[in-house]
Design a protein around this motif. Structure first.
Motif, PDB file in Angstrom:
ATOM      1  N   PHE A 130     -21.439  46.538 -53.688  1.00  0.00           N
ATOM      2  CA  PHE A 130     -20.949  46.580 -52.315  1.00  0.00           C
ATOM      3  C   PHE A 130     -19.473  46.201 -52.326  1.00  0.00           C
ATOM      4  CE2 PHE A 130     -20.615  44.485 -47.985  1.00  0.00           C
ATOM      5  CZ  PHE A 130     -20.676  45.670 -47.264  1.00  0.00           C
ATOM      6  N   VAL A 131     -18.648  47.066 -51.744  1.00  0.00           N
ATOM      7  CA  VAL A 131     -17.201  46.818 -51.677  1.00  0.00           C
ATOM      8  C   VAL A 131     -16.883  46.392 -50.249  1.00  0.00           C
ATOM      9  CG1 VAL A 131     -14.902  47.770 -52.060  1.00  0.00           C
ATOM     10  CG2 VAL A 131     -16.839  48.587 -53.433  1.00  0.00           C
ATOM     11  N   THR A 132     -16.460  45.155 -50.079  1.00  0.00           N
ATOM     12  CA  THR A 132     -16.292  44.581 -48.752  1.00  0.00           C
ATOM     13  C   THR A 132     -14.871  44.108 -48.522  1.00  0.00           C
ATOM     14  OG1 THR A 132     -17.114  42.872 -47.218  1.00  0.00           O
ATOM     15  CG2 THR A 132     -16.957  42.265 -49.533  1.00  0.00           C
ATOM     16  N   GLU A 133     -14.503  44.005 -47.261  1.00  0.00           N
ATOM     17  CA  GLU A 133     -13.278  43.313 -46.874  1.00  0.00           C
ATOM     18  C   GLU A 133     -13.585  41.824 -46.743  1.00  0.00           C
ATOM     19  OE1 GLU A 133     -12.271  42.476 -43.039  1.00  0.00           O
ATOM     20  OE2 GLU A 133     -13.561  43.972 -42.063  1.00  0.00           O
ATOM     21  N   ALA A 134     -12.547  41.001 -46.547  1.00  0.00           N
ATOM     22  CA  ALA A 134     -12.740  39.570 -46.287  1.00  0.00           C
ATOM     23  C   ALA A 134     -11.609  39.054 -45.411  1.00  0.00           C
ATOM     24  CB  ALA A 134     -12.818  38.783 -47.596  1.00  0.00           C
ATOM     25  N   THR A 135     -11.243  39.835 -44.389  1.00  0.00           N
ATOM     26  CA  THR A 135     -10.136  39.434 -43.513  1.00  0.00           C
ATOM     27  C   THR A 135     -10.345  38.024 -42.989  1.00  0.00           C
ATOM     28  OG1 THR A 135      -9.789  41.738 -42.857  1.00  0.00           O
ATOM     29  CG2 THR A 135      -8.848  40.051 -41.435  1.00  0.00           C
ATOM     30  N   PHE A 136     -11.556  37.719 -42.567  1.00  0.00           N
ATOM     31  CA  PHE A 136     -11.858  36.379 -42.055  1.00  0.00           C
ATOM     32  C   PHE A 136     -12.802  35.648 -43.005  1.00  0.00           C
ATOM     33  CE2 PHE A 136     -10.397  38.606 -38.243  1.00  0.00           C
ATOM     34  CZ  PHE A 136      -9.399  37.728 -37.849  1.00  0.00           C
ATOM     35  N   GLY A 137     -12.462  35.703 -44.282  1.00  0.00           N
ATOM     36  CA  GLY A 137     -13.298  35.126 -45.318  1.00  0.00           C
ATOM     37  C   GLY A 137     -13.047  33.649 -45.560  1.00  0.00           C
ATOM     38  N   LEU A 138     -13.129  32.843 -44.512  1.00  0.00           N
ATOM     39  CA  LEU A 138     -13.085  31.387 -44.614  1.00  0.00           C
ATOM     40  C   LEU A 138     -14.148  30.814 -43.675  1.00  0.00           C
ATOM     41  CD1 LEU A 138      -9.225  30.663 -44.505  1.00  0.00           C
ATOM     42  CD2 LEU A 138     -10.742  30.299 -46.465  1.00  0.00           C
ATOM     43  N   ASP A 283     -17.028  37.937 -39.295  1.00  0.00           N
ATOM     44  CA  ASP A 283     -16.620  36.563 -39.561  1.00  0.00           C
ATOM     45  C   ASP A 283     -17.304  36.062 -40.837  1.00  0.00           C
ATOM     46  OD1 ASP A 283     -19.232  35.784 -38.862  1.00  0.00           O
ATOM     47  OD2 ASP A 283     -18.654  34.902 -36.941  1.00  0.00           O
ATOM     48  N   TRP A 284     -17.109  34.792 -41.149  1.00  0.00           N
ATOM     49  CA  TRP A 284     -17.603  34.229 -42.416  1.00  0.00           C
ATOM     50  C   TRP A 284     -19.121  34.401 -42.558  1.00  0.00           C
ATOM     51  CZ3 TRP A 284     -16.194  32.753 -47.066  1.00  0.00           C
ATOM     52  CH2 TRP A 284     -17.001  31.882 -47.806  1.00  0.00           C
ATOM     53  N   ASP A 285     -19.863  33.984 -41.548  1.00  0.00           N
ATOM     54  CA  ASP A 285     -21.330  34.086 -41.638  1.00  0.00           C
ATOM     55  C   ASP A 285     -21.769  35.539 -41.750  1.00  0.00           C
ATOM     56  OD1 ASP A 285     -21.753  31.340 -41.484  1.00  0.00           O
ATOM     57  OD2 ASP A 285     -21.795  31.354 -39.299  1.00  0.00           O
ATOM     58  N   GLU A 286     -21.093  36.429 -41.030  1.00  0.00           N
ATOM     59  CA  GLU A 286     -21.471  37.845 -41.049  1.00  0.00           C
ATOM     60  C   GLU A 286     -21.163  38.495 -42.388  1.00  0.00           C
ATOM     61  OE1 GLU A 286     -20.853  38.383 -36.235  1.00  0.00           O
ATOM     62  OE2 GLU A 286     -19.203  38.775 -37.617  1.00  0.00           O
ATOM     63  N   LEU A 287     -20.100  38.080 -43.041  1.00  0.00           N
ATOM     64  CA  LEU A 287     -19.820  38.580 -44.388  1.00  0.00           C
ATOM     65  C   LEU A 287     -20.957  38.220 -45.341  1.00  0.00           C
ATOM     66  CD1 LEU A 287     -16.026  37.656 -44.688  1.00  0.00           C
ATOM     67  CD2 LEU A 287     -16.952  39.979 -44.612  1.00  0.00           C
ATOM     68  N   LEU A 288     -21.372  36.953 -45.298  1.00  0.00           N
ATOM     69  CA  LEU A 288     -22.443  36.506 -46.192  1.00  0.00           C
ATOM     70  C   LEU A 288     -23.780  37.150 -45.821  1.00  0.00           C
ATOM     71  CD1 LEU A 288     -21.527  32.725 -46.519  1.00  0.00           C
ATOM     72  CD2 LEU A 288     -21.119  34.541 -48.187  1.00  0.00           C
ATOM     73  N   ASP A 289     -24.049  37.262 -44.526  1.00  0.00           N
ATOM     74  CA  ASP A 289     -25.299  37.896 -44.097  1.00  0.00           C
ATOM     75  C   ASP A 289     -25.342  39.365 -44.522  1.00  0.00           C
ATOM     76  OD1 ASP A 289     -26.083  35.534 -42.935  1.00  0.00           O
ATOM     77  OD2 ASP A 289     -25.607  36.140 -40.880  1.00  0.00           O
ATOM     78  N   THR A 290     -24.205  40.039 -44.442  1.00  0.00           N
ATOM     79  CA  THR A 290     -24.158  41.452 -44.823  1.00  0.00           C
ATOM     80  C   THR A 290     -24.439  41.624 -46.305  1.00  0.00           C
ATOM     81  OG1 THR A 290     -22.574  41.914 -43.051  1.00  0.00           O
ATOM     82  CG2 THR A 290     -22.723  43.531 -44.841  1.00  0.00           C
ATOM     83  N   VAL A 291     -23.833  40.784 -47.125  1.00  0.00           N
ATOM     84  CA  VAL A 291     -24.087  40.841 -48.564  1.00  0.00           C
ATOM     85  C   VAL A 291     -25.572  40.631 -48.848  1.00  0.00           C
ATOM     86  CG1 VAL A 291     -23.674  39.665 -50.751  1.00  0.00           C
ATOM     87  CG2 VAL A 291     -21.747  40.197 -49.242  1.00  0.00           C
ATOM     88  N   ALA A 292     -26.185  39.689 -48.139  1.00  0.00           N
ATOM     89  CA  ALA A 292     -27.619  39.451 -48.340  1.00  0.00           C
ATOM     90  C   ALA A 292     -28.444  40.675 -47.925  1.00  0.00           C
ATOM     91  CB  ALA A 292     -28.051  38.223 -47.536  1.00  0.00           C
ATOM     92  N   GLU A 293     -28.053  41.324 -46.847  1.00  0.00           N
ATOM     93  CA  GLU A 293     -28.810  42.479 -46.359  1.00  0.00           C
ATOM     94  C   GLU A 293     -28.737  43.673 -47.303  1.00  0.00           C
ATOM     95  OE1 GLU A 293     -28.954  43.489 -42.012  1.00  0.00           O
ATOM     96  OE2 GLU A 293     -27.314  42.043 -41.961  1.00  0.00           O
ATOM     97  N   VAL A 294     -27.560  43.921 -47.867  1.00  0.00           N
ATOM     98  CA  VAL A 294     -27.431  45.105 -48.732  1.00  0.00           C
ATOM     99  C   VAL A 294     -27.998  44.849 -50.129  1.00  0.00           C
ATOM    100  CG1 VAL A 294     -25.434  45.928 -47.423  1.00  0.00           C
ATOM    101  CG2 VAL A 294     -25.054  44.568 -49.504  1.00  0.00           C
ATOM    102  N   GLN A 295     -28.277  43.592 -50.451  1.00  0.00           N
ATOM    103  CA  GLN A 295     -28.970  43.215 -51.690  1.00  0.00           C
ATOM    104  C   GLN A 295     -28.229  43.677 -52.944  1.00  0.00           C
ATOM    105  OE1 GLN A 295     -33.128  44.464 -51.404  1.00  0.00           O
ATOM    106  NE2 GLN A 295     -32.978  44.397 -49.177  1.00  0.00           N
ATOM    107  N   ALA A 296     -26.920  43.721 -52.882  1.00  0.00           N
ATOM    108  CA  ALA A 296     -26.135  44.155 -54.044  1.00  0.00           C
ATOM    109  C   ALA A 296     -25.949  42.989 -55.015  1.00  0.00           C
ATOM    110  CB  ALA A 296     -24.779  44.680 -53.595  1.00  0.00           C
ATOM    111  N   PRO A 297     -26.257  43.182 -56.296  1.00  0.00           N
ATOM    112  CA  PRO A 297     -26.035  42.113 -57.278  1.00  0.00           C
ATOM    113  C   PRO A 297     -24.558  41.916 -57.606  1.00  0.00           C
ATOM    114  CG  PRO A 297     -26.868  44.078 -58.366  1.00  0.00           C
ATOM    115  CD  PRO A 297     -26.916  44.359 -56.898  1.00  0.00           C
ATOM    116  N   GLU A 298     -23.728  42.888 -57.229  1.00  0.00           N
ATOM    117  CA  GLU A 298     -22.293  42.789 -57.509  1.00  0.00           C
ATOM    118  C   GLU A 298     -21.516  43.180 -56.256  1.00  0.00           C
ATOM    119  OE1 GLU A 298     -19.028  44.324 -60.850  1.00  0.00           O
ATOM    120  OE2 GLU A 298     -21.180  44.676 -61.102  1.00  0.00           O
TER     121      GLU A 298
END
Length: 346
Positions: A130-138, A283-298
């Motif tokens: 999964f290739v993600t942005e992190a504009t609000f990655g704090l 936002d921060w929580d949504e970035l982490l939640d999205t990663v969990a949803e897509v289940q990408a190991p990388e």
């Protein structure tokens, strides 16, 4: 996938995703200028994104060959399957899903997870990378409800009917979202626009997004006149607040609609009287939640606060990689300067 000076390059497909320089073939996630650049040979994108590109850069520079790809449609190029799914960022914004020889990589582009009446909601797609942005990655960035922020604007309008409320909002996506949220909250009076916002609002209307009565900010009857539009809402690019144009308005309340308004120093430095924390990014929580949803190991991080996100992913057993793509974050909600990060992490 390979990171090149032009940007993300799909090796077997021989095409780029949101390249920063002209290339023979590009897949474009959305119309913001840090993702959609002119003068590519062949451009694949949603119909809305191509329409935005033609408005912003001219039809002759939006790709010599322009191919509309409908949401969910599969296009195969050199054996690589390309599919676009909604990213929820602005009208027409897409994630790019690439399938090749049993592996799947998803490039999110910019995205948000909140409902937006002007664009389709983000759709998580399970993938290997999964290739993600992190504009609000704090962790400090947790966006409030946008409707509640609009409520604060309406309350200020009630308290100060003798003043114009000037809302700084980016021309593509944010301005139209603020207008639509105001309509949902019951504001049915004309909303006045700086000339720089007119064309894209008209485009949204032509593409089926209803924005209600809009009008350009009038010119004063005499040169140097002011005091116009007391009690009204005016939208303008953030830069307009520092120009002589603002003198037309009646003692304006300077507002700004941005995720960065979460940082007090940012609002104070820009002279914002009424900061509205309305973001078109996760936002921060949504970035982490999205990663969990897509289940990408990388997970690869294109731009933003990649260091914090990569660290948080490592704690969850997910391999993270910072790509440091050049030229990202130049528009919509630009990268925070060092002093803003310092405050946000204090």
């Amino acid at each position: 996938m390979r990171v090149t000076p032009q940007g993300l390059y799909c090796i077997p497909g021989d095409f780029f995703i949101d390249p920063a320089r002209p290339v023979p073939m590009a897949v474009i996630t959305h119309g913001h200028s840090d993702h959609a650049r002119p003068d590519h040979g062949r451009v694949l994108a949603s119909a809305e994104t191509l329409a935005v590109m033609r408005i912003r850069m001219g039809a002759d520079r939006a790709g010599r060959q322009q191919q509309v790809v409908a949401m969910g449609e599969v296009v195969t190029h050199n054996g690589v399957q390309i599919r676009l799914v909604p990213a929820g960022h602005v009208l027409g914004s897409c994630q790019v899903v690439l399938d090749w020889q049993g592996s799947r990589i998803v490039i999110s582009g910019d995205y948000k997870r909140r409902r937006d009446p002007t664009c389709a909601l983000f759709e998580p797609v399970p993938c290997d990378v999964f290739v993600t942005e992190a504009t609000f990655g704090l962790p400090v960035f947790r966006h409030p409800d946008a409707g509640a922020e609009i409520g604060r604007l309406l309350e200020s309008l009630r308290l100060f009917p003798e003043r114009t409320h000037l809302v700084g909002a980016y021309a593509l996506g944010k301005a139209q979202r603020v207008i639509a949220l105001l309509r949902e909250a019951g504001w049915d009076r004309p909303i006045y626009l700086h000339g720089a916002l007119l064309a894209l609002c008209e485009l949204y209307e032509s593409l089926g997004v209803k924005l209600g009565p809009l009008a350009p900010v009038p010119v004063p009857a005499k040169r140097g006149g002011g005091g116009l539009l007391a009690g009204e809402v005016v939208l303008a690019p953030p830069s307009a607040e520092a120009t002589a144009w603002v003198r037309r308005l009646a003692e304006p309340v300077i507002c700004a609609a941005s995720g960065w308004m979460r940082v007090r120093q940012r609002a104070k430095a820009k002279g914002v009287e009424l900061p509205l924390i309305i973001s078109d990014h996760a936002d921060w929580d949504e970035l982490l939640d999205t990663v969990a949803e897509v289940q990408a190991p990388e997970v690869w991080v294109t731009h933003g606060r990649d260091d914090a996100l990569v660290h948080a992913l490592a704690l969850r057993g997910i391999r993270g990689r910072a790509l440091h793509l050049l030229g990202r974050g130049d528009e919509e909600e630009d990268q925070a300067p060092a002093e803003v990060v310092a405050e946000a992490t204090a």
